[in-house]
Design an enzyme around this catalytic site. Structure first.
Site, mmCIF file in Angstrom:
data_model
loop_
_atom_site.group_PDB
_atom_site.id
_atom_site.type_symbol
_atom_site.label_atom_id
_atom_site.label_comp_id
_atom_site.label_asym_id
_atom_site.label_seq_id
_atom_site.Cartn_x
_atom_site.Cartn_y
_atom_site.Cartn_z
ATOM 1 N N ASP A 158 0.860 -1.195 0.000
ATOM 2 C CA ASP A 158 0.000 0.000 0.000
ATOM 3 C C ASP A 158 0.889 1.236 0.000
ATOM 4 O O ASP A 158 2.086 1.149 0.274
ATOM 5 C CB ASP A 158 -0.891 -0.010 1.256
ATOM 6 C CG ASP A 158 -1.751 1.239 1.343
ATOM 7 O OD1 ASP A 158 -2.466 1.534 0.374
ATOM 8 O OD2 ASP A 158 -1.678 1.952 2.358
ATOM 9 N N CYS B 73 -3.804 -0.845 -2.240
ATOM 10 C CA CYS B 73 -3.945 0.592 -2.487
ATOM 11 C C CYS B 73 -4.784 0.846 -3.742
ATOM 12 O O CYS B 73 -4.455 0.333 -4.826
ATOM 13 C CB CYS B 73 -2.548 1.181 -2.664
ATOM 14 S SG CYS B 73 -2.550 2.931 -3.033
ATOM 15 N N CYS C 245 -10.778 4.294 -1.252
ATOM 16 C CA CYS C 245 -9.490 4.683 -0.671
ATOM 17 C C CYS C 245 -9.349 3.937 0.644
ATOM 18 O O CYS C 245 -10.304 3.850 1.427
ATOM 19 C CB CYS C 245 -9.438 6.197 -0.435
ATOM 20 S SG CYS C 245 -7.967 6.721 0.465
HETATM 21 N N1 DGL Z 1 -3.745 3.742 -0.210
HETATM 22 C C1 DGL Z 1 -4.165 4.986 -0.825
HETATM 23 C C2 DGL Z 1 -5.431 4.732 -1.669
HETATM 24 O O1 DGL Z 1 -6.175 3.812 -1.410
HETATM 25 C C3 DGL Z 1 -4.373 6.003 0.251
HETATM 26 C C4 DGL Z 1 -4.362 7.417 -0.205
HETATM 27 C C5 DGL Z 1 -3.055 7.924 -0.793
HETATM 28 O O2 DGL Z 1 -2.003 7.294 -0.744
HETATM 29 O O3 DGL Z 1 -3.140 9.056 -1.310
HETATM 30 O O4 DGL Z 1 -5.660 5.432 -2.609
#
Ligand code: DGL
Length: 282
Positions: free
Chosen positions: A17, A80, A193
Site C-alpha cells: 500500500d 492501495c 481509498c
Molecule cells: N492507499 C491509498 C489509496 O487507497 C491512500 C491514499 C493515498 O495514498 O493518497 O488510494
C-alpha cells in the site's frame, strides 16, 4: 488475474500500500484468514499516492512488487486503490506466471453492482483513482446499466492519517464530498481509498442510513481465499499465521500510526529502501 505457479503453500501473502491505510484491508484479511502468513509493505516514504501521476505510480508499484516477490510470496495483493487504478494492467502482464495477483477495485465494483437496486452508485476516492477511470471501467464490465457518480476527495486521506481525532475539518470535507452523491440519490457508495473505513461512521451519517457502503477489506479477503483455493495454495486451516511489516519511512512512526488502522498489535517493523520520490508530495 495472473496465472499462478504451483509451489509455495508455506510462503506468505504479500500486501502493499502507499502507507498505513492498507492496514484496514490487512485487518480484514487477518480476521478472515487467521491461518495464513502475511507480509505488509507500506510505502510511507512516498505517501500519499493520491495526487501522483499514473506513470509514477506504475514505477512505484513495480518496485514494491519486485521487492516482495524476491523475498518470496505465494500471492501479491495490491491494497492501495491509487496504485491499483494506475498499475493493475502493467502488474498483471509483468507478474504473469510468477505470482498470482489480487487487487482492490474489481471486488468492490462487483459488490456494489450486487448491492445497488436503483443502479446509481457513488464513489469516494483520491484524485488519482477518480482520474484513472478504473472504477468506471470495472463497473461497466460487470453492470453496464449502473451510473457511477465519482467524487475526488484530495485532502481527506492525509488528514485522516495525520489526525488522532476525527475533527470538524474531516467532517466538513466528508459532507462536501457526499453532497453530490446525495443529490444524485445513489443507494450504494464505494469507499475507493484505504483510509476511508477509518471515518465510516462520519460518511454513513453524511450519506444517510439507507445508503449501503462498500469497502475493500471484506471483498479482498474473500477474493484471496478463492484465489488460493483455486491454485491449491491455502495454508493448513488449523495453524495460526504470522504477520510482519516493512515500510520505506520511519518504522517507529509506522508502528505508532499503524496500530490505529490495524486494530491489532504491531511488533517489529523493518525499514526497506526505495527509490526517491519522482515528484515532491503535494
Ligand atoms: N492507499 C491509498 C489509496 O487507497 C491512500 C491514499 C493515498 O495514498 O493518497 O488510494
Amino acid at each position: 488475474m495472473a496465472a499462478m505457479p504451483a509451489p509455495g503453500r508455506e510462503l506468505p501473502i504479500a500486501v502493499f500500500d502507499s502507507g498505513i491505510g492498507g492496514l484496514t484491508v490487512l485487518h480484514e484479511c487477518l480476521v478472515s484468514l487467521p491461518h495464513e502468513d502475511f507480509v505488509y509493505f507500506g510505502d510511507t516514504a512516498r505517501f500519499p499516492y493520491g495526487d501522483r501521476d499514473q506513470d509514477e505510480l506504475i514505477d512505484y508499484a513495480r518496485e514494491l512488487s519486485e521487492q516482495l516477490v524476491e523475498r518470496g510470496a505465494k500471492l501479491l495483493v495490491v491494497a492501495c486503490n491509487s496504485a491499483t487504478a494506475a498499475a493493475r494492467e502493467a502488474l498483471e502482464r509483468e507478474l504473469a506466471g510468477r505470482v498470482g495477483l489480487v487487487t482492490v477495485v474489481g471486488p468492490e465494483a462487483r459488490l456494489a453492482a450486487a448491492a445497488s437496486t436503483n443502479r446509481a452508485v457513488g464513489l469516494l476516492a483520491t484524485a488519482a483513482t477518480v482520474a484513472s477511470g478504473a472504477y468506471a471501467r470495472a463497473l461497466a464490465s460487470v453492470a453496464p446499466d449502473i451510473e457511477l457518480h465519482a467524487v475526488a476527495c484530495p485532502e481527506l486521506a492525509p488528514l485522516i492519517q495525520a489526525g488522532g481525532e476525527i475533527d470538524q475539518r474531516i467532517v466538513d470535507l466528508i459532507e462536501a464530498g457526499c453532497a453530490p452523491l446525495r443529490a444524485a440519490e445513489v443507494d450504494t457508495v464505494i469507499l475507493g481509498c484505504t483510509h476511508y473505513p477509518m471515518v465510516r461512521p462520519v460518511i454513513q451519517r453524511a450519506l444517510g442510513r439507507g445508503v449501503e457502503i462498500i469497502s475493500s477489506g471484506e471483498a479482498i479477503a474473500k477474493q484471496i481465499a478463492e484465489t488460493l483455493a483455486a491454485a491449491d495454495l491455502a495454508a493448513e486451516p488449523d495453524r495460526r499465521g504470522r504477520y510482519e511489516f516493512l515500510c520505506s519511512g520511519d518504522p517507529a512512526e509506522f508502528r505508532e500510526l499503524g496500530r490505529r488502522f490495524l486494530q491489532l498489535p504491531i511488533a517489529e517493523v523493518t525499514r526497506v529502501a526505495v527509490a526517491e520520490p519522482r515528484t515532491v508530495a503535494p
